[in-house]
Design an enzyme around this catalytic site. Structure first.
Site, PDB file in Angstrom:
ATOM      1  N   ARG A  18     -25.615  -0.017 -32.078  1.00  0.00           N
ATOM      2  CA  ARG A  18     -26.437  -0.153 -33.285  1.00  0.00           C
ATOM      3  C   ARG A  18     -26.603  -1.633 -33.661  1.00  0.00           C
ATOM      4  NH1 ARG A  18     -26.275  -2.623 -38.128  1.00  0.00           N
ATOM      5  NH2 ARG A  18     -24.057  -2.135 -38.289  1.00  0.00           N
ATOM      6  N   ASP A  19     -25.561  -2.236 -34.162  1.00  0.00           N
ATOM      7  CA  ASP A  19     -25.656  -3.635 -34.613  1.00  0.00           C
ATOM      8  C   ASP A  19     -25.988  -4.541 -33.423  1.00  0.00           C
ATOM      9  OD1 ASP A  19     -25.565  -5.635 -36.473  1.00  0.00           O
ATOM     10  OD2 ASP A  19     -23.426  -5.515 -36.870  1.00  0.00           O
ATOM     11  N   HIS A 210     -15.624  -6.523 -40.443  1.00  0.00           N
ATOM     12  CA  HIS A 210     -16.821  -6.549 -39.602  1.00  0.00           C
ATOM     13  C   HIS A 210     -17.219  -8.024 -39.488  1.00  0.00           C
ATOM     14  CE1 HIS A 210     -20.794  -4.748 -38.290  1.00  0.00           C
ATOM     15  NE2 HIS A 210     -21.198  -5.962 -38.652  1.00  0.00           N
ATOM     16  N   HIS A 212     -18.796 -11.411 -37.745  1.00  0.00           N
ATOM     17  CA  HIS A 212     -19.703 -12.028 -36.774  1.00  0.00           C
ATOM     18  C   HIS A 212     -19.075 -13.359 -36.350  1.00  0.00           C
ATOM     19  CE1 HIS A 212     -23.320  -9.353 -36.998  1.00  0.00           C
ATOM     20  NE2 HIS A 212     -22.591  -8.895 -37.983  1.00  0.00           N
ATOM     21  N   CYS A 243     -27.975  -9.693 -37.390  1.00  0.00           N
ATOM     22  CA  CYS A 243     -28.774  -8.927 -38.335  1.00  0.00           C
ATOM     23  C   CYS A 243     -30.162  -9.538 -38.446  1.00  0.00           C
ATOM     24  CB  CYS A 243     -28.094  -8.898 -39.700  1.00  0.00           C
ATOM     25  SG  CYS A 243     -29.067  -8.015 -40.925  1.00  0.00           S
ATOM     26  N   ASN A 252     -21.799  -9.984 -33.178  1.00  0.00           N
ATOM     27  CA  ASN A 252     -20.514  -9.554 -33.717  1.00  0.00           C
ATOM     28  C   ASN A 252     -19.422 -10.093 -32.814  1.00  0.00           C
ATOM     29  OD1 ASN A 252     -22.585  -7.357 -34.327  1.00  0.00           O
ATOM     30  ND2 ASN A 252     -20.914  -6.847 -35.698  1.00  0.00           N
TER      31      ASN A 252
END
Ligand code: HMG
Length: 301
Positions: A18-19, A210, A212, A243, A252
């Protein structure tokens, strides 16, 4: 500090499909996404954020999420999660067979507007409808808070702003809040200050990290989180990601690098590092880009 200060086990939340893929200029074909998810599970990951049900005009890379969910061969005990910004997204996620969902808020008003086209308080109201529907369906809901250590539009964000939105998400019924260092500007110092402000009010068991890696601080920040008692960490295979509404947000933290660090601390993850590196190499090959994992690079040289 002795290894006894660290938890025996850490749960990894794999966000690569996803990310990791939501910002790619050429979307990965559906079949390759399916192979990626299945490969990650075969490598031992037990929670894979498999896609998102957002407006496909905003994030075309995730437009095929329903197909990905429908095509993956499922392994029991694995959570295949989806990002859902509103009730429409939740309904699409349920129809596709997502095992759980995540709502995503921000600690910065400007980021909230750019990312989900509404204020922080409006987003909480939207999430309330998602929570109600999720309760009816018996589906667990995870919460994200973006920009916890810096915003691309507002700069520094205060821990009290992060605390406020995190509390709202937990009160709504999210079982945990994942703290997003969306642009990776956090340092062990700012992470320590943030967690020192949050944990007395929320407890470490309700928080995940989470991070990055834009400034190369992600592993150090995660280590600080472990020292604060956090045992749930988001990461993305090969360090894929970024993002679309956060200029300068690089990938990430790489799952391979987190697994390597945790292994070095004697912390169990259940992940087979060699198998994971192979999965990362394969997706990078398909995307025509280099892995952002230092461990994968070292192993392949
Ligand atoms: C939130 C919205 C939908 C609001 O978008 P909006 O335009 O304000 O929505 P709306 O309710 O006004 O509806 C407008 C149109 O969107 C459609 N629509 C509305 N909702 C959906 C939906 N769920 N699925 C499909 N379609 C949808 C709706 O049907 C309508 O279609 P039209 O009538 O014009 O044809 C939009 O802003 C959006 O999709 N944003 C997505 C942003 C995003 O995905 N960002 C990346 C993920 S967040 C992230 O990466 C950070 C994180 C989580 O990783 C943590 C960190 O690192 O910080």
């Amino acid at each position: 500090m002795s290894s006894a200060s660290y938890p025996p086990e850490v749960s990894l939340i794999e966000v690569g499909p996803r990310d990791g893929l939501q910002n790619e200029s050429t979307p990965l074909p559906t079949e390759d996404k399916v192979t990626l998810v299945e490969g990650l599970v075969a490598a031992g990951l037990r929670y894979v954020e498999t896609g998102s049900f957002v407006n496909p005009r905003w994030i075309p890379q995730m437009a095929d999420s329903a197909d990905v969910f429908k095509k993956i061969a499922r392994t029991s005990g694995v959570t295949y999660a989806a990002l859902t910004p509103n009730l429409q997204g939740f309904e699409r996620a349920m129809e596709a067979g997502a095992s759980e969902v995540a709502v995503f808020a921000a600690a910065s008003e400007s980021f909230s507007q750019r990312n989900i086209n509404c204020s922080i308080s409006e987003s909480i109201e939207r999430f309330r409808t998602v929570m109600d529907a999720a309760k009816t369906e018996g589906v667990a809901v995870r919460g994200y808070v973006s920009c916890v250590l810096g915003c691309p539009y507002e700069g520094r964000i205060s821990p009290s702003a992060v605390l406020s939105v995190s509390e709202e998400l937990l009160t709504l019924g999210c079982y945990e809040v994942s703290l997003g260092d969306t642009i990776g500007t956090g340092t062990p110092g700012s992470m320590d200050s943030l967690l020192s402000a949050l944990i007395p009010a929320l407890t470490a068991g309700k928080l995940a990290l989470h991070c990055h890696n834009s400034y190369g601080q992600a592993l150090a920040n995660i280590l600080v989180g472990l020292q604060h008692g956090i045992t749930r960490v988001d990461s993305s295979v090969a360090g894929l990601g970024g993002c679309p509404y956060a200029t300068g947000a690089s990938g990430n933290v790489a799952t391979e690098d987190v697994v390597y660090m945790l292994q070095g601390l004697g912390i169990k993850t259940g992940v087979d590092l060699d198998a994971l590196i192979t999965v990362g190499a394969s997706v990078c090959n398909k995307l025509g880009r280099a892995s952002q994992s230092a461990v994968a690079k070292a192993r392949s040289s």
